[in-house]
Design an enzyme around this catalytic site. Structure first.
Site, PDB file in Angstrom:
ATOM      1  N   ALA A  37       0.773  -1.094  -0.118  1.00  0.00           N
ATOM      2  CA  ALA A  37       0.112  -0.044  -0.035  1.00  0.00           C
ATOM      3  C   ALA A  37       0.987   1.201   0.144  1.00  0.00           C
ATOM      4  O   ALA A  37       0.285   2.593   0.279  1.00  0.00           O
ATOM      5  CB  ALA A  37      -0.804  -0.076   1.349  1.00  0.00           C
ATOM      6  N   ARG A  90      -1.916   6.954 -11.931  1.00  0.00           N
ATOM      7  CA  ARG A  90      -2.838   7.206 -13.109  1.00  0.00           C
ATOM      8  C   ARG A  90      -4.356   7.313 -12.568  1.00  0.00           C
ATOM      9  O   ARG A  90      -5.077   7.843 -13.263  1.00  0.00           O
ATOM     10  CB  ARG A  90      -3.245   5.467 -13.418  1.00  0.00           C
ATOM     11  CG  ARG A  90      -2.027   4.776 -13.984  1.00  0.00           C
ATOM     12  CD  ARG A  90      -1.748   3.374 -14.436  1.00  0.00           C
ATOM     13  NE  ARG A  90      -1.145   2.797 -13.206  1.00  0.00           N
ATOM     14  CZ  ARG A  90      -1.227   1.576 -12.991  1.00  0.00           C
ATOM     15  NH1 ARG A  90      -1.384   0.643 -14.129  1.00  0.00           N
ATOM     16  NH2 ARG A  90      -0.552   0.985 -12.024  1.00  0.00           N
ATOM     17  N   ASP A  98      -4.616  -2.166  -3.511  1.00  0.00           N
ATOM     18  CA  ASP A  98      -5.783  -1.656  -4.709  1.00  0.00           C
ATOM     19  C   ASP A  98      -6.617  -2.733  -5.029  1.00  0.00           C
ATOM     20  O   ASP A  98      -7.159  -2.323  -6.209  1.00  0.00           O
ATOM     21  CB  ASP A  98      -5.116  -0.830  -5.369  1.00  0.00           C
ATOM     22  CG  ASP A  98      -3.922  -1.652  -6.326  1.00  0.00           C
ATOM     23  OD1 ASP A  98      -3.786  -2.566  -5.815  1.00  0.00           O
ATOM     24  OD2 ASP A  98      -3.550  -1.061  -7.318  1.00  0.00           O
TER      25      ASP A  98
HETATM   26  C1  UD1 Z   1       0.697  -5.249 -10.270  1.00  0.00           C
HETATM   27  C2  UD1 Z   1       1.499  -6.601 -10.810  1.00  0.00           C
HETATM   28  C3  UD1 Z   1       0.849  -6.998 -12.132  1.00  0.00           C
HETATM   29  C4  UD1 Z   1      -0.748  -7.423 -11.550  1.00  0.00           C
HETATM   30  C5  UD1 Z   1      -1.171  -6.335 -10.925  1.00  0.00           C
HETATM   31  C6  UD1 Z   1      -2.820  -6.788 -10.309  1.00  0.00           C
HETATM   32  C7  UD1 Z   1       3.770  -5.958 -10.391  1.00  0.00           C
HETATM   33  C8  UD1 Z   1       5.216  -5.344 -10.799  1.00  0.00           C
HETATM   34  N1  UD1 Z   1       2.766  -6.126 -11.135  1.00  0.00           N
HETATM   35  O1  UD1 Z   1       0.845  -4.269 -11.138  1.00  0.00           O
HETATM   36  O2  UD1 Z   1       1.350  -8.256 -12.586  1.00  0.00           O
HETATM   37  O3  UD1 Z   1      -1.289  -7.856 -12.616  1.00  0.00           O
HETATM   38  O4  UD1 Z   1      -0.734  -5.692  -9.761  1.00  0.00           O
HETATM   39  O5  UD1 Z   1      -3.339  -5.495  -9.532  1.00  0.00           O
HETATM   40  O6  UD1 Z   1       3.643  -6.395  -9.160  1.00  0.00           O
HETATM   41  N2  UD1 Z   1       3.288  -0.692  -4.194  1.00  0.00           N
HETATM   42  C9  UD1 Z   1       4.023  -0.472  -3.128  1.00  0.00           C
HETATM   43  N3  UD1 Z   1       5.406  -0.015  -3.254  1.00  0.00           N
HETATM   44  C10 UD1 Z   1       5.757   0.272  -4.502  1.00  0.00           C
HETATM   45  C11 UD1 Z   1       4.928  -0.022  -5.549  1.00  0.00           C
HETATM   46  C12 UD1 Z   1       3.763  -0.462  -5.508  1.00  0.00           C
HETATM   47  O7  UD1 Z   1       3.680  -0.712  -1.969  1.00  0.00           O
HETATM   48  O8  UD1 Z   1       7.121   0.582  -4.583  1.00  0.00           O
HETATM   49  C13 UD1 Z   1       1.753  -1.083  -3.780  1.00  0.00           C
HETATM   50  C14 UD1 Z   1       0.625  -0.064  -4.617  1.00  0.00           C
HETATM   51  O9  UD1 Z   1       0.485   0.743  -3.608  1.00  0.00           O
HETATM   52  C15 UD1 Z   1      -0.380  -1.059  -4.980  1.00  0.00           C
HETATM   53  C16 UD1 Z   1       0.127  -2.614  -5.245  1.00  0.00           C
HETATM   54  O10 UD1 Z   1       1.730  -2.279  -4.731  1.00  0.00           O
HETATM   55  O11 UD1 Z   1      -1.214  -1.248  -3.881  1.00  0.00           O
HETATM   56  C17 UD1 Z   1       0.387  -2.701  -6.697  1.00  0.00           C
HETATM   57  O12 UD1 Z   1       1.153  -1.561  -7.438  1.00  0.00           O
HETATM   58  P1  UD1 Z   1       0.740  -1.037  -8.675  1.00  0.00           P
HETATM   59  O13 UD1 Z   1       1.787  -0.026  -9.078  1.00  0.00           O
HETATM   60  O14 UD1 Z   1      -0.634  -0.795  -8.772  1.00  0.00           O
HETATM   61  O15 UD1 Z   1       0.802  -2.363  -9.514  1.00  0.00           O
HETATM   62  P2  UD1 Z   1       0.306  -2.882 -11.050  1.00  0.00           P
HETATM   63  O16 UD1 Z   1       0.813  -2.142 -12.314  1.00  0.00           O
HETATM   64  O17 UD1 Z   1      -1.333  -2.671 -10.707  1.00  0.00           O
HETATM   65 CA    CA Z   2      -2.505  -1.945  -9.359  1.00  0.00          CA
END
Ligand code: UD1
Ligand code: CA
Length: 474
Positions: A15, A21, A109
């Protein structure tokens, strides 16, 4: 060092991300569906599967705000100071997760995930003794999600995963692959951390992708399995405001179905907005276009008529809310009747069988058992006993421009129409106040108070006036 208990599962919730986006100043996981933040839904589901002290939310962007929004659940927090990807988020949680042999990873999310599915991933992962289990799904439109590539044996797909590829790295016909990575996983903690250091940032975002760990584990000879979700809608994620609206609608539809199955009638449920935490008793009828918000609790056998908006209220059994009421942070006791067009502002307590009618506004007011304020009235900071009749157009003058004062009306009193009650003031038990009185002093028990100009009739006055005007015009 203590060795972890063999099957103790922690839950880590990612989180920390910004949610670029969404085009928002607020962190993504605090955007709301069903009346509460995305992250709060995930925390609530996780709390049904493991105790709160075994849950770790990984936070970073606007960490203080995110923590404040969910800390009442009693969970732990891990700070990911810089957001360098989902893999990096898990690197930062290493110390916290050490005592646990297994960890389930959820996404802040992905809010529709049910406790049933989380438990299903846990049980599958345990039974199959996997190093990593990935919850997958085949939604109608896989665009934007990472795709799962399975190993094939004898021309058939197995449940072993070869690798996970992000949308941006898909080549040629790979975009047609419909099975997505939900971002929900189970890991054997020791194996996750044995290999996590090998993650690189050679990708479109120059981030550490947790998804790459699947291929690393497989290459190390570990078991990486896919488990398909029973309902693909459960694993939909929120990345844009369009998805936020879609998931809100799905959540509310699910909530309405749950309520109907439990004995509440909801007409045209698609027009009603019922927040996730609302409770409603059996045989209560909710008419079209009603909004029930926050922690609202409604008893049995009530009827909530159209266009009413009820937030954070506790409503007893057999209450009738007529159309167009706005009720906030108040208590309404059994058998009461409100509306049409009543407005309860915060802090009201409407007694058993009491009536609040058309265009009546109340604030911090207690209306006792069986009392009535049926028309065009403002009652603010008022303590009103039982069996009181508040006439049409009565106003409590509770504010002198500086301070607020209390109006007290004892049991059985009768307040004539168009009375102004200048607080602080008390109307005694069974007292009467004549219509159109401006009451500035206490009225004793059983007394009649008259506080208005006496009526004077001037016989023939208009006739004389007309004659005067006529002669002046000549
Ligand atoms: C990610 C997955 C993707 C999957 C999708 C499903 C990866 C690289 N990709 O993509 O394969 O289909 O989720 O919903 O994991 N977050 C952190 N720290 C960070 C980056 C993100 O805590 O440094 C958290 C975000 O707040 C979020 C979650 O991780 O709650 C997912 O990150 P997000 O950037 O939304 O990944 P997706 O592009 O959706
Ligand atoms: Ca996501």
């Amino acid at each position: 060092m203590r060795t972890p208990e063999p099957q103790r599962f922690a839950i880590a919730i990612l989180a920390a991300g910004k949610g670029t986006r969404l085009q928002s100043r607020h962190p993504k996981v605090l955007h709301e569906i069903g009346g509460k933040p995305l992250l709060a839904h995930v925390v609530a589901a996780a709390s049904q599967v493991v105790p709160a002290q075994d849950i770790f939310a990984i936070i970073g962007h606007e960490a203080d705000k995110v923590r404040a929004a969910v800390q009442s659940a009693g969970i732990n927090f891990v700070l990911q100071r810089e957001q360098r990807g989902t893999g990096h988020a898990m690197m930062e949680a290493r110390q916290a997760l050490k005592p646990f042999a297994q960890v389930l990873v959820l996404s802040g999310d992905v809010p529709l995930l049910t406790p049933h599915t989380i438990a299903r991933v846990r049980d599958f992962h345990t039974k199959r003794k996997a190093a990593m289990t990935v919850l997958t799904a085949e939604p109608a439109d896989p665009t934007g999600y990472g795709r799962v590539f399975r190993r094939t044996a004898k021309g058939k797909q197995t449940d072993e995963i070869e690798r996970i590829a992000e949308q941006k790295s898909l080549r040629g016909r790979e975009v047609e692959r419909s099975e997505i990575n939900s971002g929900i996983y189970a890991f054997a903690t020791a194996l996750l951390y044995k290999h996590i250091g090998k993650l690189g940032v050679d990708n479109a975002h120059h981030e550490y992708y947790l998804t790459d760990i699947a291929e690393l584990l497989r290459k190390a000879g570990e078991k990486v399995l896919a488990l398909r979700a029973e309902d693909p809608a459960e694993v939909l994620g929120v990345n844009t405001r369009i998805e936020l609206a879609e998931l809100d609608a799905r959540l509310r539809a699910r909530k309405a179905r749950e309520l109907m199955l439990a004995g509440t009638t909801i007409f045209r449920p698609e027009t009603c907005d019922i927040d996730a935490d609302v409770e409603i008793g059996t045989d209560t009828i909710i008419e079209p276009f009603v909004q029930l918000i926050g922690r609202t609790k409604i008893g049995a056998a009530c009827r909530i008529r159209s266009y009413s908006v009820i937030s954070n209220c506790e409503i007893g059994d057999n209450v009738l809310v007529l159309p167009g009421c706005i009720l906030e942070d108040s208590v309404v006791r059994k058998g009461a009747r409100l509306g049409p067009y009543s407005h309860l502002r915060p802090g009201c307590d409407i007694g058993e069988g009491a009536h609040v009618g058309n265009f009546v506004e109340t604030k911090k007011t207690r209306l006792g058992k069986g009392s009535k304020a049926n028309h065009l009235t403002y009652l603010g900071d008022a303590e009103i006993g039982a069996g009181v009749n508040v006439g049409a157009g009565t106003i409590t003058c509770n504010y002198d421009g500086v301070q607020k004062y209390v109006t007290t009306i004892d049991d059985g009193a009768f307040i004539g129409s168009d009375t102004t009650l200048v607080a602080p003031v008390r109307i005694g038990r069974d007292a009467y106040v004549g219509a159109a009185s401006c009451i500035t002093e206490d009225v004793p028990q059983d007394a009649l108070a008259l506080a208005r100009g006496r009526q004077v009739n001037k016989e023939g006055w208009t006739k004389k006036r007309r004659a005067r005007i006529r002669s002046a015009a000549k």
